[in-house]
Design an enzyme around this catalytic site. Sequence first.
Site, mmCIF file in Angstrom:
data_model
loop_
_atom_site.group_PDB
_atom_site.id
_atom_site.type_symbol
_atom_site.label_atom_id
_atom_site.label_comp_id
_atom_site.label_asym_id
_atom_site.label_seq_id
_atom_site.Cartn_x
_atom_site.Cartn_y
_atom_site.Cartn_z
ATOM 1 N N GLY A 13 0.871 -1.164 0.000
ATOM 2 C CA GLY A 13 0.000 0.000 0.000
ATOM 3 C C GLY A 13 0.907 1.212 0.000
ATOM 4 O O GLY A 13 1.877 1.280 0.770
ATOM 5 N N ALA A 14 0.597 2.164 -0.887
ATOM 6 C CA ALA A 14 1.527 3.270 -1.140
ATOM 7 C C ALA A 14 1.965 4.019 0.133
ATOM 8 O O ALA A 14 3.171 4.153 0.387
ATOM 9 C CB ALA A 14 0.907 4.219 -2.165
ATOM 10 N N ARG A 44 10.363 -0.978 -4.932
ATOM 11 C CA ARG A 44 9.141 -1.018 -5.758
ATOM 12 C C ARG A 44 9.044 0.314 -6.507
ATOM 13 O O ARG A 44 9.218 1.371 -5.905
ATOM 14 C CB ARG A 44 7.885 -1.231 -4.897
ATOM 15 C CG ARG A 44 7.839 -2.591 -4.214
ATOM 16 C CD ARG A 44 6.470 -2.888 -3.638
ATOM 17 N NE ARG A 44 5.514 -3.283 -4.661
ATOM 18 C CZ ARG A 44 4.200 -3.418 -4.449
ATOM 19 N NH1 ARG A 44 3.703 -3.156 -3.244
ATOM 20 N NH2 ARG A 44 3.390 -3.795 -5.410
ATOM 21 N N GLN A 66 -5.454 -8.969 -2.627
ATOM 22 C CA GLN A 66 -5.476 -7.976 -1.538
ATOM 23 C C GLN A 66 -6.914 -7.645 -1.112
ATOM 24 O O GLN A 66 -7.168 -7.296 0.038
ATOM 25 C CB GLN A 66 -4.764 -6.689 -1.967
ATOM 26 C CG GLN A 66 -3.263 -6.800 -2.080
ATOM 27 C CD GLN A 66 -2.807 -7.158 -3.468
ATOM 28 O OE1 GLN A 66 -3.538 -7.806 -4.221
ATOM 29 N NE2 GLN A 66 -1.616 -6.741 -3.853
ATOM 30 N N ASP A 79 -1.663 4.758 -6.266
ATOM 31 C CA ASP A 79 -0.221 4.610 -6.016
ATOM 32 C C ASP A 79 0.576 5.796 -6.533
ATOM 33 O O ASP A 79 1.668 6.097 -6.032
ATOM 34 C CB ASP A 79 0.294 3.321 -6.648
ATOM 35 C CG ASP A 79 -0.129 2.136 -5.795
ATOM 36 O OD1 ASP A 79 -1.257 1.651 -5.977
ATOM 37 O OD2 ASP A 79 0.648 1.746 -4.906
ATOM 38 N N ASN A 107 -3.071 2.638 -10.038
ATOM 39 C CA ASN A 107 -3.495 1.872 -8.871
ATOM 40 C C ASN A 107 -3.423 0.387 -9.241
ATOM 41 O O ASN A 107 -3.063 0.047 -10.380
ATOM 42 C CB ASN A 107 -4.912 2.280 -8.435
ATOM 43 C CG ASN A 107 -5.286 1.719 -7.066
ATOM 44 O OD1 ASN A 107 -4.530 1.886 -6.103
ATOM 45 N ND2 ASN A 107 -6.415 1.052 -6.959
ATOM 46 N N LYS A 108 -3.734 -0.443 -8.324
ATOM 47 C CA LYS A 108 -3.633 -1.895 -8.518
ATOM 48 C C LYS A 108 -4.225 -2.349 -9.841
ATOM 49 O O LYS A 108 -5.281 -1.869 -10.245
ATOM 50 C CB LYS A 108 -4.340 -2.585 -7.338
ATOM 51 C CG LYS A 108 -4.386 -4.084 -7.348
ATOM 52 C CD LYS A 108 -3.050 -4.744 -7.554
ATOM 53 C CE LYS A 108 -1.996 -4.297 -6.567
ATOM 54 N NZ LYS A 108 -0.623 -4.683 -6.990
HETATM 55 O O1 MRU Z 1 0.708 -3.974 -4.674
HETATM 56 P P1 MRU Z 1 0.043 -3.269 -3.529
HETATM 57 O O2 MRU Z 1 -0.768 -4.185 -2.695
HETATM 58 O O3 MRU Z 1 1.024 -2.455 -2.737
HETATM 59 O O4 MRU Z 1 -0.961 -2.255 -4.221
HETATM 60 C C1 MRU Z 1 -1.698 -1.398 -3.398
HETATM 61 C C2 MRU Z 1 -2.674 -0.555 -4.112
HETATM 62 O O5 MRU Z 1 -2.762 -0.562 -5.316
HETATM 63 C C3 MRU Z 1 -3.462 0.394 -3.268
HETATM 64 O O6 MRU Z 1 -4.727 0.606 -3.811
HETATM 65 C C4 MRU Z 1 -2.731 1.745 -3.198
HETATM 66 O O7 MRU Z 1 -1.398 1.569 -2.827
HETATM 67 C C5 MRU Z 1 -3.380 2.689 -2.270
HETATM 68 S S1 MRU Z 1 -3.182 2.240 -0.583
HETATM 69 C C6 MRU Z 1 -3.877 3.459 0.363
#
Ligand code: MRU
Length: 364
Positions: A62-63, A104, A212, A253, A263-264
């Site tokens: 999560g960012a 990342r 997730q 992100d 985003n994801k």
């Molecule tokens: O690969 P991840 O699980 O780190 O991806 C997370 C996401 O895409 C979240 O939606 C994003 O980071 C926002 S978290 C507040």
Amino acid sequence: MDRNMPTNALEHSTIPTLKWVDEADGHLVLVDQTLLPGELRWLECRDVATVREAICVLRVRGAPAIGIAAAYGVCLGLQGYHAHDDEQFFSRLEQVIEDLGSSRPTAVNLSWALARMRRRALELRGGSSLREIREALLAEARAIHEEDRRMCRQIGAHGAALLADGQGVLTHCNAGGLATADYGTALALFFAAQEAGKRLHVYVDETRPLLQGARLTAWELCQRGIDATLICDSMAAQVMREGRVQAVVTGADRIAANGDTANKIGTYGVAVLAAAHDIPFYVAAPTSTFDLSIPDGDHIPIEQRDPREVTHGFGRATAPEGIKVYNPAFDVTPARLIKAIICEHGVIEPVTAERIAREVGGRK
Ligand code: MRU
């Protein structure tokens, strides 16, 4: 289950995703998110390599959460390091920042937090002892952590006003307390709406390939007693067509200057579906997720992850050996599909470069 965990922690509505234990010679503790929802275990990080590994394999994810973890990682990278002089200290700092920064690529909160740590150290260079700089860096990491906690609450308060009692809402991935210091971004809207007495029904995309949504978002919503239904990603269109969803909310992100949002993986598809069904698509993110140095989403680096995440999800082969796999971890939703972005300052609508520059331009 970890012995350090309070016995009733699974029932607690807020579980600290990360915490720093003790002072400058302390360490970072984080929830190992790869084990959820089956097991709630704390991971102690006492060196920078452990933090980097945790970010790479998504123990912390999560960012905002990876930005916070990286900031504390800088402190760990300098702990116990005996620099002969200022130059050696700063060269070590750069090495640690580079190491963490390469873990990342997509979430800008990571490089944003590391840049803040570097800036703080440079401000003190020359006029302070190395011990004082280390202490100031821990204070800066704590500030990043605390600010995120505050921003999430503000996002929740601003965004909850967009949701009406009785609505069905859909979210993708996990942008909850686990992905932030606490409370989340997208999920903050649902939590704040619930606290204001609104009843929502949340549809949770499971979020292939790493689930997730199923593992983390569904877990967080259950913890808080929010009415939630898990769906496979491929079911979102049907759920919308049946009129079950009146709003979509996701996290982000990285948000480019024009509002294009990474985003994801799968988020873009959900936004297209929402547009096709005339459902508002909202993004919730703190200003630390904006990257005004890039004009649009084409400039956002997209992380490519191990093909085995797709072929061997959770320990079992689900595809023939040798099949080619494409596994981008994120996608970019164009600004034109986003009705509004909710940040700690308020609601950015319409999503244009001008509005974003006005709301986010002067951030730290
Ligand atoms: O690969 P991840 O699980 O780190 O991806 C997370 C996401 O895409 C979240 O939606 C994003 O980071 C926002 S978290 C507040």
